[in-house]
Design a protein around this motif. Structure first.
Motif, short mmCIF file in Angstrom:
data_model
loop_
_atom_site.label_atom_id
_atom_site.label_comp_id
_atom_site.label_asym_id
_atom_site.label_seq_id
_atom_site.Cartn_x
_atom_site.Cartn_y
_atom_site.Cartn_z
N TYR A 150 121.52 32.27 36.29
CA TYR A 150 122.02 33.66 36.34
C TYR A 150 121.27 34.52 35.32
N PHE A 151 121.15 34.00 34.10
CA PHE A 151 120.50 34.76 33.03
C PHE A 151 119.02 34.99 33.36
N GLN A 152 118.36 33.96 33.88
CA GLN A 152 116.96 34.12 34.25
C GLN A 152 116.78 35.22 35.30
N TRP A 153 117.64 35.22 36.31
CA TRP A 153 117.53 36.20 37.39
C TRP A 153 117.67 37.63 36.87
N GLN A 154 118.48 37.80 35.83
CA GLN A 154 118.69 39.14 35.30
C GLN A 154 117.48 39.64 34.51
N ILE A 155 116.95 38.82 33.61
CA ILE A 155 115.86 39.29 32.75
C ILE A 155 114.51 39.20 33.44
N LEU A 156 114.44 38.47 34.56
CA LEU A 156 113.18 38.38 35.31
C LEU A 156 112.75 39.74 35.85
N GLN A 157 113.67 40.68 35.86
CA GLN A 157 113.36 42.02 36.38
C GLN A 157 112.39 42.78 35.47
N VAL A 158 112.34 42.38 34.18
CA VAL A 158 111.45 43.10 33.27
C VAL A 158 110.45 42.20 32.55
N ILE A 159 110.63 40.87 32.62
CA ILE A 159 109.64 39.97 32.02
C ILE A 159 109.27 38.89 33.03
N GLU A 160 108.03 38.46 32.98
CA GLU A 160 107.55 37.48 33.95
C GLU A 160 107.69 36.04 33.46
N GLY A 161 107.41 35.81 32.19
CA GLY A 161 107.35 34.44 31.69
C GLY A 161 108.68 33.87 31.28
N ALA A 247 130.08 37.91 30.44
CA ALA A 247 130.02 39.21 29.76
C ALA A 247 128.93 39.21 28.68
N LEU A 248 128.83 38.11 27.94
CA LEU A 248 127.82 38.02 26.89
C LEU A 248 126.41 37.99 27.48
N LEU A 249 126.19 37.13 28.49
CA LEU A 249 124.87 37.05 29.11
C LEU A 249 124.48 38.38 29.75
N HIS A 250 125.48 39.04 30.36
CA HIS A 250 125.24 40.36 30.97
C HIS A 250 124.77 41.36 29.92
N LEU A 251 125.44 41.40 28.77
CA LEU A 251 125.08 42.36 27.74
C LEU A 251 123.70 42.07 27.18
N ILE A 252 123.39 40.80 26.95
CA ILE A 252 122.06 40.44 26.45
C ILE A 252 121.00 40.89 27.45
N ALA A 253 121.23 40.61 28.75
CA ALA A 253 120.26 40.99 29.79
C ALA A 253 120.10 42.50 29.87
N VAL A 254 121.21 43.24 29.77
CA VAL A 254 121.15 44.70 29.80
C VAL A 254 120.31 45.23 28.65
N ARG A 255 120.50 44.66 27.46
CA ARG A 255 119.73 45.12 26.30
C ARG A 255 118.25 44.74 26.44
N VAL A 256 117.96 43.61 27.05
CA VAL A 256 116.56 43.25 27.32
C VAL A 256 115.92 44.33 28.20
N ILE A 257 116.63 44.73 29.25
CA ILE A 257 116.10 45.74 30.18
C ILE A 257 115.99 47.09 29.49
N GLU A 258 116.99 47.46 28.71
CA GLU A 258 116.98 48.78 28.06
C GLU A 258 115.92 48.88 26.97
N LEU A 259 115.62 47.75 26.32
CA LEU A 259 114.65 47.76 25.23
C LEU A 259 113.24 47.41 25.70
N ALA A 260 113.09 47.18 27.00
CA ALA A 260 111.80 46.75 27.54
C ALA A 260 110.74 47.84 27.47
N GLY A 261 111.17 49.10 27.41
CA GLY A 261 110.21 50.19 27.29
C GLY A 261 109.44 50.45 28.57
N PRO A 262 108.34 51.21 28.48
CA PRO A 262 107.57 51.60 29.67
C PRO A 262 107.07 50.42 30.50
N THR A 263 106.63 49.36 29.81
CA THR A 263 106.12 48.19 30.54
C THR A 263 107.21 47.57 31.41
N GLY A 264 108.38 47.42 30.82
CA GLY A 264 109.49 46.83 31.57
C GLY A 264 109.93 47.72 32.71
#
Length: 281
Positions: A150-161, A247-264
């Protein structure tokens, strides 16, 4: 055979069945189906539930090798923490409204308790580390494996590796050999944990990778960890309630996406465009 000190509560019962009198056997049969009830009720209440006398309960507890009923209760509560669903079953049936409210209220309590021990600064530090890492490894076994995916699927939207390990047919050694100090590891260690979890965590730390450990136990923070998040997963039924973990994994993933910047955002926009092209709903 006398009960062994390290035997579980259920193992002690099963090991003594052949020596039990009929009334003791009735109590044993009840507790084999609902072992958690011993932790929830007094000796008198347990006797009433099982349809035996208080004296039978006392003899039964002594036969299992306990000095007192309280010692047996403490042992059952320890066994409950292993994640065995049988210890969480109750013999009393709640009405539908009570049942729904019990689960909803427990989920709310779990989330409140989890986030009372968590702060956004730590979450943002982990999110920024994930974004800066050469590669992100998400580790989970048994129940944890589903949440790792689940966590991988969420953050895969902005990072590849990002990889979830271990996959079917793979060995951990193959992956640990490739983890470096430039990587980030998110290790989900939920109950029931597999044997060797701590050894694996030590090996990962020895690589120098930044490591986040997410657990649902009450263990103390392990030395050397960059982050250790505790998620309460208590439940009124036979299965753990993982609302706080999601809820915790969701928040971490949201912050990854929000902090990803222009590249993300560029990668996220490209993915959405490809969804439209491919007709994905």
């Amino acid at each position: 055979m006398p009960p062994k000190k390290n035997d579980t509560f259920l193992a002690r019962i099963k090991g003594n069945l052949h020596e039990m009198h009929p009334t003791e056997r009735r109590l044993a049969d009840f507790l084999l189906s609902f072992p958690g009830e011993l932790a929830s009720y007094t000796a008198t209440e347990l006797a009433q539930l099982a349809g035996v006398s208080n004296a039978t309960v006392s003899r039964f507890i002594k036969k299992l090798g306990y000095e007192s009923y309280d010692e047996a209760r403490r042992h059952v509560r320890t066994d409950q923490k292993t994640g065995a669903a049988i210890y969480l079953l109750g013999s009393k049936t709640k009405n539908p409204d009570e049942l729904i409210n019990a689960h909803i209220n427990q989920a709310k309590d779990n989330i409140d308790h989890t986030f009372s021990m968590t702060n956004l600064k730590e979450i943002d530090q982990l999110a920024e580390t994930i974004l800066a890492a050469r590669r992100v490894w998400v580790i989970g076994f048994r129940t944890s494996f589903s949440f790792a995916n689940y966590f991988q699927w969420q953050i895969l939207q902005v990072i590849e590796g990002v990889s979830v390990i271990p996959q079917q047919g793979e060995t951990l050694a193959e992956h640990i050999a490739g983890i470096s100090s430039e990587d980030c590891v998110v290790f989900l260690g939920l109950q029931r944990q597999v044997s060797g979890n701590i050894q694996l965590l030590n090996l990962i730390q020895s690589t120098g990778a930044r490591t986040a450990f997410i657990s649902d136990g009450n263990e103390e923070r392990k030395k050397g960890l960059d982050w250790h998040f505790h998620c309460r997963t208590a439940a009124p039924g036979p299965l753990f309630n993982h609302a706080s973990l999601i809820a915790l994994l969701h928040l971490i993933a949201v912050r990854v996406i929000e902090l990803a910047g222009p590249t993300g955002r560029k990668r996220l926009a490209m993915i959405e465009s490809l969804h439209e092209t491919l007709g994905d709903i």
